[in-house]
Design a protein around this motif. Sequence first.
Motif, mmCIF file in Angstrom:
data_model
loop_
_atom_site.group_PDB
_atom_site.id
_atom_site.type_symbol
_atom_site.label_atom_id
_atom_site.label_comp_id
_atom_site.label_asym_id
_atom_site.label_seq_id
_atom_site.Cartn_x
_atom_site.Cartn_y
_atom_site.Cartn_z
ATOM 1 N N MET A 76 0.827 -1.215 0.000
ATOM 2 C CA MET A 76 0.000 0.000 0.000
ATOM 3 C C MET A 76 0.859 1.262 0.000
ATOM 4 S SD MET A 76 -2.932 -0.932 2.793
ATOM 5 C CE MET A 76 -1.737 -1.388 4.047
ATOM 6 N N ALA A 77 0.450 2.216 -0.820
ATOM 7 C CA ALA A 77 1.133 3.517 -0.811
ATOM 8 C C ALA A 77 0.920 4.184 0.540
ATOM 9 C CB ALA A 77 0.579 4.401 -1.925
ATOM 10 N N GLY A 78 1.982 4.742 1.068
ATOM 11 C CA GLY A 78 1.884 5.607 2.247
ATOM 12 C C GLY A 78 1.870 4.897 3.584
ATOM 13 N N ALA A 98 6.431 -2.675 1.064
ATOM 14 C CA ALA A 98 7.021 -2.683 -0.283
ATOM 15 C C ALA A 98 6.255 -1.733 -1.188
ATOM 16 C CB ALA A 98 6.991 -4.094 -0.869
ATOM 17 N N MET A 99 6.888 -1.311 -2.258
ATOM 18 C CA MET A 99 6.216 -0.514 -3.280
ATOM 19 C C MET A 99 6.632 -1.023 -4.654
ATOM 20 S SD MET A 99 4.231 1.715 -4.558
ATOM 21 C CE MET A 99 3.439 1.896 -2.968
ATOM 22 N N PRO A 100 5.774 -1.827 -5.265
ATOM 23 C CA PRO A 100 6.055 -2.309 -6.626
ATOM 24 C C PRO A 100 5.493 -1.319 -7.645
ATOM 25 C CG PRO A 100 4.122 -3.417 -5.735
ATOM 26 C CD PRO A 100 4.519 -2.348 -4.741
ATOM 27 N N ALA A 140 10.372 6.914 -3.439
ATOM 28 C CA ALA A 140 10.377 5.861 -4.469
ATOM 29 C C ALA A 140 8.968 5.641 -5.016
ATOM 30 C CB ALA A 140 10.938 4.565 -3.884
ATOM 31 N N THR A 141 7.972 5.767 -4.159
ATOM 32 C CA THR A 141 6.583 5.642 -4.614
ATOM 33 C C THR A 141 6.288 6.702 -5.667
ATOM 34 O OG1 THR A 141 5.932 4.809 -2.442
ATOM 35 C CG2 THR A 141 4.168 5.680 -3.830
ATOM 36 N N ALA A 142 6.769 7.938 -5.402
ATOM 37 C CA ALA A 142 6.537 9.038 -6.335
ATOM 38 C C ALA A 142 7.230 8.796 -7.668
ATOM 39 C CB ALA A 142 7.035 10.341 -5.720
ATOM 40 N N SER A 161 8.953 5.491 -8.942
ATOM 41 C CA SER A 161 8.707 4.229 -9.667
ATOM 42 C C SER A 161 7.296 3.688 -9.475
ATOM 43 C CB SER A 161 9.737 3.180 -9.245
ATOM 44 O OG SER A 161 9.794 3.059 -7.833
ATOM 45 N N GLY A 162 6.685 3.945 -8.309
ATOM 46 C CA GLY A 162 5.315 3.462 -8.100
ATOM 47 C C GLY A 162 4.351 4.145 -9.053
ATOM 48 N N SER A 163 4.422 5.473 -9.080
ATOM 49 C CA SER A 163 3.523 6.243 -9.948
ATOM 50 C C SER A 163 4.091 6.413 -11.355
ATOM 51 C CB SER A 163 3.286 7.639 -9.348
ATOM 52 O OG SER A 163 2.645 7.537 -8.092
ATOM 53 N N GLY A 164 5.399 6.205 -11.507
ATOM 54 C CA GLY A 164 6.098 6.522 -12.759
ATOM 55 C C GLY A 164 5.485 5.986 -14.043
HETATM 56 O O1 LIG Z 1 -1.663 6.096 -7.281
HETATM 57 C C1 LIG Z 1 -1.443 5.412 -6.278
HETATM 58 O O2 LIG Z 1 -1.721 5.842 -5.131
HETATM 59 C C2 LIG Z 1 -0.830 4.046 -6.410
HETATM 60 C C3 LIG Z 1 0.482 3.923 -5.690
HETATM 61 C C4 LIG Z 1 1.532 3.945 -6.749
HETATM 62 C C5 LIG Z 1 0.789 3.784 -7.977
HETATM 63 N N1 LIG Z 1 -0.485 3.782 -7.791
#
Ligand SMILES: O=C(O)[C@@H]1CCC=N1
Length: 288
Positions: free
Chosen positions: A110-112, A131-133, A182-184, A186-189
């Motif tokens: 989960m993000a955050g 983790a943040m995939p 990293a979420t900002a 690669s997660g959202s990338g």
């Molecule tokens: O947008 C989101 O909150 C989720 C986390 C990273 C990608 N999607």
Amino acid sequence: MTFDIDHKAADGAGTILLLGAGRMGGAMLRGWLAQGVPASAISVADPSPAPDLVELAARTGVRLNPADGAPVDTAPVDTLVVAVKPQMVESAAAGVQAVLAPHTLVLSIMAGKTLADLRRLFPAAGSVVRAMPNLPAAVGRGATVAVAEAGCPAERRERAASLLTAVGSLEWLADEALVDAATALSGSGPAYVFYLVECLTRAGVEVGLPADVSERLARATVEGAGALMGATGQPAAELRAGVTSPGGTTAAGLSKLMADDHLQSLLNATLRAAAQRAAELGGTGPKA
Ligand SMILES: O=C(O)[C@@H]1CCC=N1
Ligand SMILES: NC(=O)C1=CN([C@@H]2O[C@H](COP(=O)(O)OP(=O)(O)OC[C@H]3O[C@@H](n4cnc5c(N)ncnc54)[C@H](O)[C@@H]3O)[C@@H](O)[C@H]2O)C=CC1
């Protein structure tokens, strides 16, 4: 979906309960099955499973919501993978407390939500890993970062690593403060890259291409550039130089794209906003 890379098989993971099997949870589930995790070891709890998930469960023998959408089991599991939206986790967690035991690893994507949040939500778990995939996990090409709670035994870190590398690459971070950053990135990338394709498509139309041709060319260009970067391992700046003939068309185009560092400033602001949102989603988080 195809998984064309040879990762360490995610076997030896013991029993797994996947809480939430939407885009990311579903992608991870397919990765585990592709890497040899026995379907009989996996249960899925999701009150609104997509039709393709229902079909997958029926075909493979993964257990899906046998108790009317309630948690699949009340027996302890070795690994609980949490892949619900951060805004949903307070209620989702309440339904799975009975599967937690001192040997249970909670692996959250989960993000955050921080390690401290996870410890509060799943107090009876033995260990927690955050983790943040990212979404290319759906084709085995995810880029994941992870951080483990202090004192997490090596065996549980390895178990988490095995499940995460089933869908792509993994970097352990020593500092949890870096996970939101990293979420900002690669997660959202992947969304930023898809938006680039949308913008390139519209710009192609602007210079005269038919919309369908422009879209095909934009997609193929981003796919091809990514594949070239992956195949050569060359730095991006070097690859860019290879396209840019002195006095040529690319130099003319880049003179606009790179002017005044506009794109860099925009991306700095983009990642700052995404990281800030990740921080807001932690704790008990906003409701929406
Ligand atoms: O947008 C989101 O909150 C989720 C986390 C990273 C990608 N999607
Ligand atoms: N989509 C992405 O690119 C990425 C998402 N993530 C994280 O993955 C998590 C899931 O995101 P997505 O898969 O995109 O969302 P999604 O909406 O596709 O999937 C969430 C799933 O959770 C299920 N769900 C809702 N309430 C539930 C409950 N009480 N118990 C069990 N399942 C429940 C929903 O039915 C749905 O299938 C989020 O926490 C997100 O931050 C992480 C990296 C990338």
